[in-house]
Structures are given as C-alpha cells and as structure tokens.
Motif scaffolding. Structure first.
Motif, PDB file in Angstrom:
ATOM      1  N   SER A   1      -7.819   3.741  -7.363  1.00 33.89           N
ATOM      2  CA  SER A   1      -7.922   5.143  -6.988  1.00 33.89           C
ATOM      3  C   SER A   1      -6.718   5.904  -7.529  1.00 33.89           C
ATOM      4  O   SER A   1      -5.578   5.607  -7.142  1.00 33.89           O
TER       5      SER A   1
ATOM      6  N   GLU B   1      -6.616   0.402  -4.349  1.00 34.36           N
ATOM      7  CA  GLU B   1      -8.048   0.475  -4.592  1.00 34.36           C
ATOM      8  C   GLU B   1      -8.729   1.278  -3.485  1.00 34.36           C
ATOM      9  O   GLU B   1      -8.204   1.400  -2.376  1.00 34.36           O
ATOM     10  N   ALA B   2      -9.875   1.807  -3.807  1.00 29.44           N
ATOM     11  CA  ALA B   2     -10.721   2.510  -2.837  1.00 29.44           C
ATOM     12  C   ALA B   2     -12.162   2.122  -3.131  1.00 29.44           C
ATOM     13  O   ALA B   2     -12.479   1.630  -4.217  1.00 29.44           O
ATOM     14  N   THR B   3     -13.027   2.336  -2.174  1.00 26.81           N
ATOM     15  CA  THR B   3     -14.448   2.045  -2.354  1.00 26.81           C
ATOM     16  C   THR B   3     -15.145   3.296  -2.876  1.00 26.81           C
ATOM     17  O   THR B   3     -14.980   4.383  -2.324  1.00 26.81           O
TER      18      THR B   3
ATOM     19  N   ARG C   1     -15.264  -1.502  -5.515  1.00 26.13           N
ATOM     20  CA  ARG C   1     -13.844  -1.187  -5.320  1.00 26.13           C
ATOM     21  C   ARG C   1     -13.216  -1.009  -6.691  1.00 26.13           C
ATOM     22  O   ARG C   1     -13.474  -1.772  -7.604  1.00 26.13           O
TER      23      ARG C   1
ATOM     24  N   ARG D   1      -4.523   7.099  -4.722  1.00 25.30           N
ATOM     25  CA  ARG D   1      -3.712   6.063  -4.069  1.00 25.30           C
ATOM     26  C   ARG D   1      -2.569   5.613  -4.975  1.00 25.30           C
ATOM     27  O   ARG D   1      -1.484   5.319  -4.485  1.00 25.30           O
TER      28      ARG D   1
ATOM     29  N   THR E   1       0.862  -1.186   0.000  1.00 20.07           N
ATOM     30  CA  THR E   1       0.000   0.000   0.000  1.00 20.07           C
ATOM     31  C   THR E   1       0.896   1.233   0.000  1.00 20.07           C
ATOM     32  O   THR E   1       2.106   1.129   0.259  1.00 20.07           O
TER      33      THR E   1
END
Length: 157
Positions: free
Chosen positions: A141, A126-128, A138, A144, A103
């Motif tokens: 991002s 990834e992000a939600t 998901r 990110r 991450t």
C-alpha cells in the motif's frame, strides 16, 4: 551469479535454519571476491539470547550487516522482541537491520529502542485490495509505505 547479472552489490544470506559460521565464511569469501557485500539474517524467536548472541558474534567477521528477523526466512508478520534485538545490536560490531512485524504503528518505538542501522518491512505495509471481480489480494500500500517512512524518521529524531 544472479547478483552479477542484475548489477547488485549486496547479497542477503537467509534460510529456514541457522547456517553454520564456517559456511557463512565460505559464502562471504566468494561474495567479497567479487567486491560485493554480505547481509546475514538471524531469527530472534528461534533460540535463547545467549546462543543467538554467540551465533551473531561468529557471523560478524564474515558479514557487512546483520538482519534481525523474527523467524528464519522472514515474512511471518510476527513482531520481534526489541529487547533481544538491542542486546544483539550491542554485542556485534556490524550494522544491524531490524525486521519482524514492523508496521507504521510500531516502527518508531522500535527504532527508538533498538537504534538500528536500518529497518526491513514486508507485510507491515501491505493492505487488502479487492478487484472488480470481487477477489481480494494483499499488496503493498503506497499510503502505508509513506506512513512507515514518516514513522521511521520520527523514531530516528
């Protein structure tokens, strides 16, 4: 072969269990005959370090890089053990790519500790997201990904 049709020059050999070194050699011969490169994955959470090192050394003459993931098949989001990754990296004479639970928050430390050729990320960037209908999903991002790239550079400096 799909790789030829799409113009790829590298093939990754991955699966749900260890592939016998003889099979890797056969795939390597076919891949290299076409002028391509072969990357082989190795699951660091699936066995003791001596067995994994022996497997990595048996793969090495037949591959162009070794991808060290946490599990066979990857994509688990589970963090790899950097000590195991470093031990394998020190044992083999091919470039090592580290994966497994990376991450933006932890990749700099992993890069500093393992000193890999490269890193691989999936769920760690990834992000939600929630759409207008209220459904969550998901997805990658951009924020990110940007943070991840900055962190890799920080760890490599």
């Amino acid at each position: 072969m799909l790789a030829h049709r799409i113009g790829a020059d590298t093939v990754q050999l991955q699966g749900k269990k260890a592939v016998p070194p003889g099979a890797v050699a056969a795939v390597s011969a076919a891949v290299r005959e076409r002028g391509w490169h072969l990357v082989k994955s190795l699951a660091l959470a699936e066995g003791n370090i001596e067995e994994l090192t022996a497997l990595a050394l048996a793969y090495s003459p037949h591959i162009d890089a070794l991808l060290l993931d946490t599990t066979w098949g990857g994509g688990s989001g589970r963090r790899n053990d950097p000590t195991r990754a470093r031990a394998i990296r020190d044992a083999v004479d091919v470039p090592v790519i580290v994966a497994g639970g990376l991450t933006p928050e932890n990749v700099a430390a992993v890069v500093r500790e393992v000193r890999p050729f490269g890193v691989d990320v999936e769920s760690g960037v990834e992000a939600t997201f929630t759409n207008v209908a209220g459904c969550s999903t998901r997805a990658c991002s951009p924020h990110r990904v940007e943070a991840f790239v900055r962190a890799v550079a920080e760890g490599d400096s």
